[in-house]
Design an enzyme around this catalytic site. Structure first.
Site, PDB file in Angstrom:
ATOM      1  N   CYS A 216      20.925  61.018  16.827  1.00 35.49           N
ATOM      2  CA  CYS A 216      19.507  61.225  17.101  1.00 35.49           C
ATOM      3  C   CYS A 216      19.017  60.501  18.347  1.00 35.49           C
ATOM      4  O   CYS A 216      17.834  60.581  18.688  1.00 35.49           O
ATOM      5  CB  CYS A 216      18.687  60.812  15.887  1.00 35.49           C
ATOM      6  SG  CYS A 216      19.206  61.679  14.388  1.00 35.49           S
ATOM      7  N   HIS A 357      10.363  55.879  17.490  1.00 32.33           N
ATOM      8  CA  HIS A 357      11.350  56.790  16.919  1.00 32.33           C
ATOM      9  C   HIS A 357      10.959  57.180  15.500  1.00 32.33           C
ATOM     10  O   HIS A 357      11.274  58.292  15.066  1.00 32.33           O
ATOM     11  CB  HIS A 357      12.724  56.117  16.911  1.00 32.33           C
ATOM     12  CG  HIS A 357      13.801  56.939  16.273  1.00 32.33           C
ATOM     13  ND1 HIS A 357      14.307  58.083  16.855  1.00 32.33           N
ATOM     14  CD2 HIS A 357      14.467  56.798  15.085  1.00 32.33           C
ATOM     15  CE1 HIS A 357      15.248  58.603  16.078  1.00 32.33           C
ATOM     16  NE2 HIS A 357      15.349  57.843  14.998  1.00 32.33           N
ATOM     17  N   GLU A 368      11.849  49.463  12.694  1.00 28.18           N
ATOM     18  CA  GLU A 368      11.329  49.632  14.051  1.00 28.18           C
ATOM     19  C   GLU A 368       9.998  48.907  14.230  1.00 28.18           C
ATOM     20  O   GLU A 368       9.750  48.286  15.273  1.00 28.18           O
ATOM     21  CB  GLU A 368      11.158  51.113  14.387  1.00 28.18           C
ATOM     22  CG  GLU A 368      10.695  51.339  15.820  1.00 28.18           C
ATOM     23  CD  GLU A 368      10.599  52.799  16.206  1.00 28.18           C
ATOM     24  OE1 GLU A 368      10.437  53.081  17.419  1.00 28.18           O
ATOM     25  OE2 GLU A 368      10.667  53.666  15.306  1.00 28.18           O
ATOM     26  N   LYS A 391       6.574  62.451  15.259  1.00 32.52           N
ATOM     27  CA  LYS A 391       7.377  63.225  14.307  1.00 32.52           C
ATOM     28  C   LYS A 391       6.566  63.756  13.131  1.00 32.52           C
ATOM     29  O   LYS A 391       7.022  64.633  12.406  1.00 32.52           O
ATOM     30  CB  LYS A 391       8.560  62.388  13.810  1.00 32.52           C
ATOM     31  CG  LYS A 391       9.653  62.190  14.855  1.00 32.52           C
ATOM     32  CD  LYS A 391      10.868  61.501  14.254  1.00 32.52           C
ATOM     33  CE  LYS A 391      12.022  61.419  15.266  1.00 32.52           C
ATOM     34  NZ  LYS A 391      11.773  60.424  16.322  1.00 32.52           N
ATOM     35  N   HIS A 396      11.832  65.825  12.687  1.00 33.31           N
ATOM     36  CA  HIS A 396      12.889  65.113  13.416  1.00 33.31           C
ATOM     37  C   HIS A 396      13.840  66.120  14.036  1.00 33.31           C
ATOM     38  O   HIS A 396      14.578  66.811  13.326  1.00 33.31           O
ATOM     39  CB  HIS A 396      13.634  64.192  12.451  1.00 33.31           C
ATOM     40  CG  HIS A 396      14.583  63.246  13.128  1.00 33.31           C
ATOM     41  ND1 HIS A 396      14.720  63.183  14.504  1.00 33.31           N
ATOM     42  CD2 HIS A 396      15.453  62.327  12.618  1.00 33.31           C
ATOM     43  CE1 HIS A 396      15.626  62.267  14.799  1.00 33.31           C
ATOM     44  NE2 HIS A 396      16.084  61.740  13.686  1.00 33.31           N
ATOM     45  N   PHE A 456      22.365  57.558  13.955  1.00 32.02           N
ATOM     46  CA  PHE A 456      23.419  57.145  13.030  1.00 32.02           C
ATOM     47  C   PHE A 456      24.548  56.482  13.818  1.00 32.02           C
ATOM     48  O   PHE A 456      24.825  56.840  14.966  1.00 32.02           O
ATOM     49  CB  PHE A 456      23.970  58.344  12.272  1.00 32.02           C
ATOM     50  CG  PHE A 456      23.088  58.835  11.148  1.00 32.02           C
ATOM     51  CD1 PHE A 456      21.929  58.179  10.798  1.00 32.02           C
ATOM     52  CD2 PHE A 456      23.448  59.962  10.419  1.00 32.02           C
ATOM     53  CE1 PHE A 456      21.125  58.633   9.762  1.00 32.02           C
ATOM     54  CE2 PHE A 456      22.655  60.421   9.377  1.00 32.02           C
ATOM     55  CZ  PHE A 456      21.490  59.763   9.046  1.00 32.02           C
TER      56      PHE A 456
END
Length: 469
Positions: A216, A357, A368, A391, A396, A456
């Site tokens: 991502c 994010h 975050e 988002k 996403h 990831f």
């Protein structure tokens, strides 16, 4: 001379190699002063619509591109109908952020980008990229015909998963003992670097041809890597970004099994993606593409190009923690942001806006938020730093997320509007006082802004953009 290479008639022996290695020394490479990189064009395909104008307008007005999915969205039309319905019933998440398709304004035209005879080697994720690139190049007014200009234009486009729907279809053929029907274009359709390849071939760009695959964070890494190629003098112009077409049975099922997707809001799709909210329970899978035209500053000025912003800093890091979960303190995110700031020469207090994010997962959003608070300290808690995650509106987009959100960050600078965080009704306890994500779009002067992207494997990327005015 069998077994030996001839160099212009000279046959080297082992002794010659020893002499060269022991007696020859080289001067250090020439010192290069890093060149400045600016954004001169943008293009996108998102769940809010096809095109920058449509997407941006709907984003800042608080509209949402998430909807309920149906069995027909699973890309299983060649499967037995009972198998398709059974698969749909087994999915725990039944919402997605899907690109609107059609021939009307603001819709992705499948007939134009996917269904012609010449496009048999073009999977959906490649088609999204080609559409976004077309808009970005036109926006930048960069359609080089001169050979030198083509050689100084490169491509850096990545994706997170490629074409899983093609793999699913090929697997069906194997199970039905019908492998002879497998398309000769199967491999070219699923290779992630083919998005860059098709763009390069379509426009004749012969500069660097690069493809990043970092889950991502792919879109952000693709842009950051492209900027460095310009900084170091490899090329003058780069077409950079990310793309993804992940709405299919296997992709959704895989993320469902990871328990990564939202499942509580199947009956209320518009409320499913809720970054930083206490009611968040997973991300909403999405698709699309975002592409920037990056250009060396003097090159852009010389041709009178419109300049949106400058890419002032690029920071990367690794969590070294877990395959899917971030460190709760956000140490990898902290490092990426600090490194972007260090490269830019800016102080944290000079940053006006952060596009987070935050994907709407319980662990990721909190990590975050803690990282941002750690890096920006009093600047964040005083309320001087604006923060949001877009988002909530688009879900996403996986490998395209970093690129699309980097464009949102650039547009925030360009238009002086920080977009809102949708569905934030009960903020996470990490937020208090002046440290709070935006719940409405805010008109404000934005001179410097960050865009965060994490993936990831613990891969992190941070892009720092500044105004050139």
């Amino acid at each position: 001379m069998r077994g030996r290479r001839k160099w212009l008639g000279f046959v080297p022996t082992r002794l010659h190699f020893l002499r060269f290695s022991s007696s020859t020394s080289f001067d250090p490479p020439p010192v290069r002063h890093l060149r400045r990189v600016v954004v001169t064009g943008v293009g996108m395909v998102t769940p809010l619509g096809c095109g920058v104008k449509t997407t941006w307008k709907r984003l800042i007005e608080g509209e949402c591109g998430v909807r309920a999915i149906s069995p027909d969205d699973l890309k299983m039309n060649s499967f037995d109908p009972e198998v398709k319905l059974y698969t749909f019933d087994q999915l725990t998440s039944k919402v997605a952020a899907i690109v609107p398709c059609g021939s009307s304004s603001g819709e992705f035209d499948e007939e134009l980008w996917l269904n012609s005879k010449e496009h048999r080697s073009i999977a959906r994720f490649i088609g999204y990229a080609l559409c976004a690139v077309d808009e970005a190049l036109k926006d930048a007014n960069w359609m080089p015909t001169d050979q030198d200009e083509k050689e100084q234009t490169g491509v850096s486009l990545g994706a997170g998963t490629g074409s899983i729907s093609d793999i699913l279809e090929a697997s069906r053929m194997i199970c039905e003992k019908n492998i002879r029907r497998l398309s000769p274009f199967f491999i070219p359709r699923i290779l992630i670097n083919m998005a860059s390849g098709h763009v390069s071939m379509k426009y004749g760009f012969q500069g660097p041809n690069h493809s990043s695959v970092t889950a991502c964070a792919t879109g952000a890494h693709s842009i950051g890597d492209a900027a460095r190629m310009i900084q170091f003098g490899d090329t003058d112009v780069m077409v950079a970004g990310g793309t993804e077409a992940s709405i299919d049975a296997l992709s959704i099922a895989g993320f469902c099994r990871l328990r990564a997707l939202s499942t509580k809001y199947n009956s209320k799709p518009h409320e499913a993606s809720r970054p930083f909210d206490c009611g968040r329970d997973g991300f909403v899978i999405g698709e699309g593409s975002g592409v920037m035209v990056l250009e060396e500053l003097e090159h852009a000025r010389k041709r009178g190009a419109k300049i949106y912003a400058e890419l002032h800093g690029y920071g990367t890091s690794g969590d070294a923690h877990h395959i899917t979960q971030p460190h709760i303190g956000g140490r990898g995110a902290v490092l990426a942001m600090i490194r972007a700031l260090k490269q830019s020469g800016l102080h944290p207090s000079q940053v006006d806006y952060i596009n987070a994010h935050a994907t709407s997962t319980p662990l990721g959003d909190a990590a975050e938020a803690n990282a941002i608070k750690s890096v920006f300290s009093d600047h964040a808690t005083s309320g001087a730093l604006s923060l949001s995650s877009t988002k909530g509106a688009i879900g996403h987009l996986l490998g395209a997320a970093g690129a699309v959100e980097a464009i949102f960050t650039v547009l925030a600078i360009h238009h002086g509007i920080a977009p809102l965080t949708l569905n934030l009704s009960g903020p996470d306890p990490v937020f208090s006082g002046g440290y709070m994500p935006l719940t409405t779009s805010k008109e404000m002067p934005i001179k410097a802004a960050l865009s965060n992207s994490f993936g990831f494997g613990g891969t992190n990327s941070c892009l720092l953009f500044t105004s050139t005015n």
